[in-house]
Design an enzyme around this catalytic site. Structure first.
Site, PDB file in Angstrom:
ATOM      1  N   CYS A 130       0.822  -1.212   0.000  1.00  0.00           N
ATOM      2  CA  CYS A 130       0.000   0.000   0.000  1.00  0.00           C
ATOM      3  C   CYS A 130       0.855   1.261   0.000  1.00  0.00           C
ATOM      4  CB  CYS A 130      -0.940  -0.005   1.203  1.00  0.00           C
ATOM      5  SG  CYS A 130      -2.027   1.435   1.260  1.00  0.00           S
ATOM      6  N   CYS A 176      -1.539   2.034  -2.827  1.00  0.00           N
ATOM      7  CA  CYS A 176      -2.426   3.160  -2.515  1.00  0.00           C
ATOM      8  C   CYS A 176      -1.733   4.516  -2.565  1.00  0.00           C
ATOM      9  CB  CYS A 176      -3.040   2.976  -1.122  1.00  0.00           C
ATOM     10  SG  CYS A 176      -3.434   1.293  -0.662  1.00  0.00           S
ATOM     11  N   LYS A 236       0.020   5.490  -6.051  1.00  0.00           N
ATOM     12  CA  LYS A 236      -1.072   5.600  -7.023  1.00  0.00           C
ATOM     13  C   LYS A 236      -1.858   6.885  -6.799  1.00  0.00           C
ATOM     14  CE  LYS A 236      -4.763   4.058  -5.752  1.00  0.00           C
ATOM     15  NZ  LYS A 236      -5.701   3.122  -5.084  1.00  0.00           N
ATOM     16  N   TYR A 243     -10.512  -2.054  -9.467  1.00  0.00           N
ATOM     17  CA  TYR A 243      -9.955  -0.820  -8.924  1.00  0.00           C
ATOM     18  C   TYR A 243      -8.747  -0.351  -9.732  1.00  0.00           C
ATOM     19  CZ  TYR A 243     -12.296  -1.496  -4.307  1.00  0.00           C
ATOM     20  OH  TYR A 243     -13.182  -1.639  -3.277  1.00  0.00           O
ATOM     21  N   GLU A 282      -8.433   3.020 -12.148  1.00  0.00           N
ATOM     22  CA  GLU A 282      -7.607   4.081 -11.574  1.00  0.00           C
ATOM     23  C   GLU A 282      -6.450   4.444 -12.497  1.00  0.00           C
ATOM     24  OE1 GLU A 282      -8.481   3.242  -6.828  1.00  0.00           O
ATOM     25  OE2 GLU A 282      -6.774   2.275  -7.795  1.00  0.00           O
ATOM     26  N   ARG A 295     -13.867  -7.983 -19.831  1.00  0.00           N
ATOM     27  CA  ARG A 295     -14.826  -9.011 -20.238  1.00  0.00           C
ATOM     28  C   ARG A 295     -16.295  -8.602 -20.039  1.00  0.00           C
ATOM     29  NH1 ARG A 295     -13.953 -14.632 -19.989  1.00  0.00           N
ATOM     30  NH2 ARG A 295     -12.067 -14.210 -18.769  1.00  0.00           N
ATOM     31  N   ASP A 306      -4.369  -9.170   2.864  1.00  0.00           N
ATOM     32  CA  ASP A 306      -4.682  -9.644   1.520  1.00  0.00           C
ATOM     33  C   ASP A 306      -4.276 -11.090   1.271  1.00  0.00           C
ATOM     34  OD1 ASP A 306      -5.384  -7.022   1.335  1.00  0.00           O
ATOM     35  OD2 ASP A 306      -4.266  -6.601  -0.500  1.00  0.00           O
ATOM     36  N   HIS A 347     -24.259  24.285   2.824  1.00  0.00           N
ATOM     37  CA  HIS A 347     -24.632  24.798   1.506  1.00  0.00           C
ATOM     38  C   HIS A 347     -23.700  25.913   1.063  1.00  0.00           C
ATOM     39  CE1 HIS A 347     -27.342  25.588  -1.819  1.00  0.00           C
ATOM     40  NE2 HIS A 347     -27.231  26.884  -1.547  1.00  0.00           N
ATOM     41  N   GLU A 393     -24.289  17.923   1.027  1.00  0.00           N
ATOM     42  CA  GLU A 393     -25.606  18.205   1.598  1.00  0.00           C
ATOM     43  C   GLU A 393     -26.706  17.373   0.946  1.00  0.00           C
ATOM     44  OE1 GLU A 393     -27.443  22.047   0.823  1.00  0.00           O
ATOM     45  OE2 GLU A 393     -26.059  22.380  -0.852  1.00  0.00           O
TER      46      GLU A 393
END
Length: 452
Positions: free
Chosen positions: A43, A48, A51, A182, A186, A203, A307, A440, A445
């Site tokens: 990562c 992560c 990237k 992902y 990305e 595919r 993982d 706002h 919101e």
């Protein structure tokens, strides 16, 4: 004296392994961390973080276009890929040193080498200088993560993986990315943002299998508007390479000629060389280590997180698993993590973030669900001329009125969904969202103004 050299040996110094080791050591466990590459893991060093840095960099081309829409005069705007990669690598070096210091300063030993489990309580380490060491440990934690995997077809060896894509010496003029997860979407955004003629081949009909159908279709539309060529309902049959280009033959019979092909067809647990089968650790069909709720394998002294297991493959999940393990095994705290309502993000362009169930998943679970939806053109884009639109959804259990899912595609999706995830984790009702006053003008919101 202890019958073992260590209380805990952790194989893998990524985010999960480092957290496991640090917290275990804080409870007084004598801990050794073994890492064959660099402390920091996938990562931080190959996933992560780098990237996301390249995502940021690639977005400036669109931001400049937006700036021109707001009447800024931009001249001679161009990128320097070589210098960017140098700066990125300098930051990764800094992060690597932080991880080394985190491990050592917490009282753990750290050895640079490749660990192999040679018994229920024994690890062999081949150091990077060739020396082989052996240590015994009361408990062994495997936290080695995953690695890229390519399908078998003629010429698949000519594809680069995501690790290599992060360290290219120069940008290609054209690239084909094979995959729909992902990593594929990305990197398609990254290369397209830098002006590379980008093709995405996969595919399925839409990318990101498992995500909300409307979000998937919305992403496909946005990517096409940004100039990415989509080759859906296709696989690669063959890649032929010559000195200057790669010729790709698709299952449809169409042929493409591009400078480079990147494979992003999935990742598998990185178990080769660990000696797990010989020791008797049970593995799944993909090579994933099977663990129970304690993150314990069928061999009581051997554990696994992240993982390399059959759980959710997200870095924060691996960190939470490692921390909970240390609390239970060495801190005397009976703590387990929940795999429900885990938020996640895809840093595609536009970005996606989700938490909880989508409408299709809720229906499959026989939940009496209702979907609230808001789609709009962001205020910024009304002046910039950018065609990108934002889509946001809430999924509500009508019987309990609990919000059981939130889904968003658009700028800052991850930042917004992280806050919404807290509310969903806490069991917030739709009326709680409705009674919350919005900020706002903001996209966020919309989550508190969705009405039937």
């Amino acid at each position: 004296m202890s019958e073992f050299d260590y209380d805990l040996i952790v194989i893998g110094a990524g985010s999960g392994g480092t957290r496991t080791a640090r917290i275990s050591a804080s409870y007084g466990a004598k801990t050794l961390v073994v890492e064959g590459d660099r402390a920091g893991g996938t990562c931080v060093l190959r996933g992560c973080v780098p990237k996301k840095l390249l995502v940021y960099a690639s977005q400036f081309s669109e931001q400049v276009s937006d700036a021109e829409g707001f009447c800024w005069q931009i001249n001679n705007f161009k990128s320097n890929w070589t210098d960017l990669i140098k700066k990125k690598n300098k930051e990764l070096d800094r992060l690597h040193e932080i991880y080394v210091n985190l491990i050592k300063n917490s009282g753990c030993d750290l050895i640079s080498g490749w660990g192999k489990v040679i018994g229920p309580n024994k690890v062999s380490i081949k150091k990077n200088d060739g020396e082989v060491l052996e240590f015994s440990s009361k408990k062994i934690m495997i936290a080695v993560g995953g690695e890229s995997s390519f399908p078998d077809f003629n010429g698949n060896q000519f594809m680069i993986n995501s690790d290599q894509a992060l360290d290219l010496n120069k940008l290609p003029k054209s690239i084909a990315i094979y995959g729909s997860g992902y990593i594929a979407v990305e990197f398609a955004g990254i290369f397209n943002g830098f002006g590379v003629d980008t093709h995405l081949i996969f595919r399925a009909n839409d990318a990101l299998r498992g995500f909300d159908t409307d979000l998937r279709q919305h992403l496909m539309t946005s990517m096409k508007q940004k100039g990415i060529t989509i080759h859906n309902n296709n696989t690669i049959s063959e890649i032929e390479k010559n000195k200057e280009s790669c010729k790709i033959t698709l299952s449809s019979g169409q042929q493409l000629s591009v400078d480079m092909v990147m494979g992003a067809t999935g990742r598998v647990p990185k178990i080769s060389g660990l000696g797990l089968k010989k020791v008797g650790v049970q593995l799944g069909q993909r090579g994933e280590i099977l663990v129970n709720k304690l993150n314990q394998t069928n061999i009581k002294s051997i554990y696994a997180i992240g993982d390399v297991t059959d759980k959710i493959t997200l870095t924060p999940v691996a960190i939470a698993e490692g921390h909970a393990f240390a609390d239970r095994e060495f801190g005397g705290i009976k703590r387990f993590i929940s795999y429900e309502n885990v938020p996640s993000a895809v840093f595609s362009q536009p970005s996606i973030a989700v938490v909880g169930l989508n409408y299709e998943e809720a229906k499959k679970q026989n939940i009496n669900a209702r979907e609230y939806k808001s789609e709009f053109r962001a205020l910024k884009n009304t002046i910039s001329g950018n065609l990108e639109r934002t889509l946001m959804k809430l999924v509500v259990d009508q019987d309990t009125q609990k919000v059981i899912g939130a889904h968003m595609i658009g700028p800052d999706a991850a930042e917004i969904i992280q806050g919404v995830a807290i509310a969903i984790k806490a069991g917030a009702l739709k009326s709680d969202f409705d009674s919350t006053i919005g900020i706002h003008p903001s996209a966020a919101e919309e989550f508190v103004t969705m009405r039937s």
